[in-house]
Design a protein around this motif. Structure first.
Motif, short mmCIF file in Angstrom:
data_model
loop_
_atom_site.label_atom_id
_atom_site.label_comp_id
_atom_site.label_asym_id
_atom_site.label_seq_id
_atom_site.Cartn_x
_atom_site.Cartn_y
_atom_site.Cartn_z
N GLU A 75 0.86 -1.17 0.00
CA GLU A 75 0.00 0.00 0.00
C GLU A 75 0.90 1.22 0.00
OE1 GLU A 75 -3.63 1.95 2.51
OE2 GLU A 75 -3.05 -0.10 2.92
N ASN A 76 0.85 2.01 -1.07
CA ASN A 76 1.83 3.06 -1.29
C ASN A 76 1.80 4.18 -0.26
OD1 ASN A 76 2.90 1.80 -3.53
ND2 ASN A 76 1.38 2.69 -4.88
N THR A 108 -6.72 -2.95 3.24
CA THR A 108 -6.26 -1.66 2.75
C THR A 108 -7.24 -0.57 3.15
OG1 THR A 108 -5.59 -0.41 0.79
CG2 THR A 108 -7.41 -1.93 0.50
N ASP A 110 -7.05 2.11 1.06
CA ASP A 110 -7.03 2.78 -0.24
C ASP A 110 -8.45 2.79 -0.82
OD1 ASP A 110 -6.64 3.67 -2.81
OD2 ASP A 110 -5.15 2.16 -3.35
N THR A 169 -2.31 1.21 -5.05
CA THR A 169 -1.64 0.10 -4.42
C THR A 169 -0.83 -0.67 -5.45
OG1 THR A 169 -3.40 -0.08 -2.77
CG2 THR A 169 -2.03 -2.02 -3.08
#
Length: 179
Positions: A75-76, A108, A110, A169
């Motif tokens: 997950e960035n 996540t 996101d 992601t």
């Protein structure tokens, strides 16, 4: 050092998580907007629930071939890493949510990842080698391989080390489980 984001203005607040015990609650006040918000240090309850659900699913598929590699999900935003095993057949990838029927969910926050985002199909070619094929499941934000978006109904062959992106992601395919 960990970073948390203010829920009101999205400003990052950095703190040293090693000074706190797992399960401890912390309250932050944003220097930009003054918003107070809390977090809890430690392992997510969602991860425990997901592990229990995955164990049940693994028992159901125990007779299937399972040494088919894995995907590494990064997950960035928070650099949170998860590794998920792949099985023969369709591995439907998406956001974890209780009751979501996908067989390869990941945890996540996101918002750009769909519940049923993309699929990696693992099969054998005529030489008995494993083949990995990626396709988008009509997601809202698309699936990208080498910064090129997969078209609707497009199936792209991927191999070890291929980096693909869903939402914000990144995911890396690992074809050898020992890597």
């Amino acid at each position: 050092m960990k970073r948390v984001r203010c829920p009101k203005c999205d400003t990052y607040i950095t703190f040293d998580e090693t000074k706190y015990e797992p399960g401890q609650s912390l309250v932050f006040q944003c220097n930009e907007c003054g918003k107070q918000f809390g977090i809890r240090i430690g392992v997510s309850k969602l991860r425990e629930t997901q592990n229990k659900e995955n164990e049940l699913a693994n028992n159901q598929f125990s007779n299937l071939e399972t040494e088919c590699g894995s995907i590494v999900v990064i997950e960035n935003v928070f650099h949170y890493k998860q590794e998920l095993a792949l099985r023969m057949g369709d591995n439907v990838i998406g956001k974890y949510q209780k009751g979501n029927p996908v067989n390869t969910p990941f945890e996540t926050v996101d918002p750009s990842v769909d519940l049923n985002h993309c699929t990696i199909n693992v099969s054998r070619d005529k030489h008995g080698e494993l083949c990995y094929t990626l396709s988008d499941n009509n997601s809202n934000t698309g699936t990208f391989v080498d910064n090129i978006e997969l078209k609707p109904r497009e199936r792209r062959r991927i191999e070890n080390g291929t980096l693909f992106t869903i939402g914000a992601t990144s995911i890396i395919l690992r074809t050898n489980p020992s890597e």
